[in-house]
Design a protein around this motif. Structure first.
Motif, short mmCIF file in Angstrom:
data_model
loop_
_atom_site.label_atom_id
_atom_site.label_comp_id
_atom_site.label_asym_id
_atom_site.label_seq_id
_atom_site.Cartn_x
_atom_site.Cartn_y
_atom_site.Cartn_z
N ARG A 88 35.09 40.43 31.22
CA ARG A 88 34.73 41.74 31.75
C ARG A 88 33.41 41.66 32.50
NH1 ARG A 88 34.55 44.59 26.11
NH2 ARG A 88 34.11 42.40 25.58
N ILE A 89 33.24 42.54 33.46
CA ILE A 89 31.97 42.61 34.18
C ILE A 89 30.86 42.96 33.19
CG2 ILE A 89 30.66 43.89 35.91
CD1 ILE A 89 33.28 44.29 37.44
N GLY A 90 29.82 42.17 33.19
CA GLY A 90 28.69 42.42 32.30
C GLY A 90 28.79 41.72 30.96
N GLU A 94 25.15 42.38 29.15
CA GLU A 94 24.80 43.73 28.74
C GLU A 94 25.61 44.10 27.50
OE1 GLU A 94 27.27 46.68 31.45
OE2 GLU A 94 26.26 45.16 32.69
N PRO A 299 36.66 44.86 41.05
CA PRO A 299 35.37 45.13 40.40
C PRO A 299 34.96 46.59 40.47
CG PRO A 299 35.25 43.09 41.65
CD PRO A 299 36.58 43.71 41.96
N ASP A 300 35.21 47.26 41.60
CA ASP A 300 34.85 48.67 41.72
C ASP A 300 35.66 49.53 40.74
OD1 ASP A 300 32.97 48.15 43.64
OD2 ASP A 300 34.29 48.62 45.34
N GLN A 301 36.95 49.24 40.63
CA GLN A 301 37.80 49.99 39.70
C GLN A 301 37.36 49.75 38.26
OE1 GLN A 301 41.59 48.35 40.92
NE2 GLN A 301 42.16 50.23 42.02
N GLU A 302 37.00 48.52 37.95
CA GLU A 302 36.57 48.20 36.59
C GLU A 302 35.28 48.93 36.24
OE1 GLU A 302 35.50 44.26 33.86
OE2 GLU A 302 36.56 44.02 35.78
N ARG A 303 34.36 49.00 37.19
CA ARG A 303 33.10 49.70 36.93
C ARG A 303 33.32 51.20 36.78
NH1 ARG A 303 31.28 45.87 40.88
NH2 ARG A 303 29.79 44.37 39.97
N GLU A 304 34.20 51.75 37.58
CA GLU A 304 34.46 53.19 37.50
C GLU A 304 35.22 53.54 36.23
OE1 GLU A 304 36.24 56.83 40.27
OE2 GLU A 304 36.47 54.74 40.89
N GLY A 305 36.06 52.64 35.78
CA GLY A 305 36.83 52.88 34.56
C GLY A 305 38.28 53.15 34.86
N THR A 309 40.66 55.53 37.50
CA THR A 309 41.41 54.91 38.60
C THR A 309 42.91 54.93 38.37
OG1 THR A 309 41.17 52.71 37.60
CG2 THR A 309 39.47 53.41 39.16
#
Length: 318
Positions: A88-90, A94, A299-305, A309
């Motif tokens: 996952r991103i991060g 984090e 990546p944009d969809q993953e960050r937005e949730g 999406t």
């Protein structure tokens, strides 16, 4: 499709056992046979029944409610999926805490209660074996939850609710293959033993290997399933409070011959076969799905949730 290609074959290998009633009938005919022809016919019937069993069942592998068929099978598939999909991103950079410990506790409690049906219900009838599976499920899970809490306390300095929950699930997983075979004391020992093993994989092996298994499916279900499957070969021993091996052609006691080394060999073959079939088969299926529709969002969809999406809504609007 995964169920058909991966799960069903393993389920048949392990649970494709001989019909007990048919074996008893054939053995009764063999015992009552008055001439060689009748004896040969009855023995041929017994051989025919035994020849129709699944591959691993024929080798003597024991799995009362799904340690290999369900947990090792799905656990290794989860690990393969986590590796192929990627982190996952991060992840590792984090904090990615659980969504809600309150709901996690509610869910774990529901699992614990539901697991009585999973294990005890696998006997398919109400008798002493059903009661044994029920009791073993309770005591092994309680022991595993306590064991995880204590080990986590010693290693990290603090016990946690998430650790208690994870330990309980590890106990449920480990006792699944042994629930109808081990004695209650053996189930308690299994519960106490499985948590440190799973904790090692969840907290240390995962970090060292670098894979992102968000729900610790491999560390808890696969490793817990392997622990339980191998332990079943030991805990089924009558000398350790287990029920022993059943032989329905022995009309006097239905007791078969127990050999710990032979049983452990059968359990080991079942574990390895499940890991290979599910691991390799799942990898192929993941790759096919990835080629056809893709396995992860942008990546944009993953960050937005993905709630937004994919569904256009949020679970919480505050």
């Amino acid at each position: 499709f995964w169920v058909t290609v991966i799960y069903f074959p393993i389920a048949h290998w392990v649970w494709g056992v001989a019909d007990p009633n048919a074996l008893v009938d054939a053995a009764t005919q063999l015992a009552a046979a008055g001439d060689e022809a009748a004896k040969a016919a009855a023995q041929a019937k017994i051989d025919e029944i035994n020849a129709a069993v699944g591959w691993l069942a024929g080798k003597g592998a024991l799995d009362f409610a799904g340690g290999t068929v369900v947990h090792i099978n799905a656990g290794i598939a989860g690990l393969v999926g986590a590796i192929i999909v990627g982190k996952r991103i991060g992840y590792g950079k984090e904090a990615l805490p659980p969504h809600s410990l309150t709901l996690s506790m509610v869910g774990a409690s529901l699992l614990w209660v539901g697991w009585f049906g999973f294990n005890a219900g696998s006997n398919l009838e109400a008798n002493g074996t059903t009661a044994l599976a029920f009791v073993n499920t309770m005591v092994a899970t309680a022991a595993a939850a306590l064991s995880w809490m204590i080990v986590e306390w010693l290693v990290k300095g603090k016990p946690s609710m998430l650790g208690l929950i994870t330990g309980a699930v590890a106990g449920l997983v480990a006792v699944t293959p042994a629930s109808g075979y081990a004695g209650p004391v053996g189930a308690i020992v299994l519960g106490l033993a499985v948590s440190p093993i799973c904790l090692f994989f969840v907290d240390f092996v995962k970090k060292m290997a670098g894979y992102d298994d968000a729900l610790d499916v491999f560390g808890v279900h696969c490793i817990g399933g392997i622990t339980g499957a191998l332990a079943t070969g030991i805990l089924v021993s009558p000398d350790l409070g287990g029920v022993g091996i059943t032989d329905y052609t022995n009309l006097e006691t239905f007791a078969g011959t127990y050999d710990m080394m032979a049983q452990m060999k059968a359990q080991g073959i079942a574990v390895i076969a499940t890991l290979l079939w599910s691991g390799i088969g799942s990898a192929i299926l993941y790759k096919l799905v990835d080629l056809i529709v893709g396995l992860r969002p942008t990546p944009d969809q993953e960050r937005e949730g993905l709630d937004i999406t994919d569904h256009g809504e949020r679970a919480y609007n505050y």
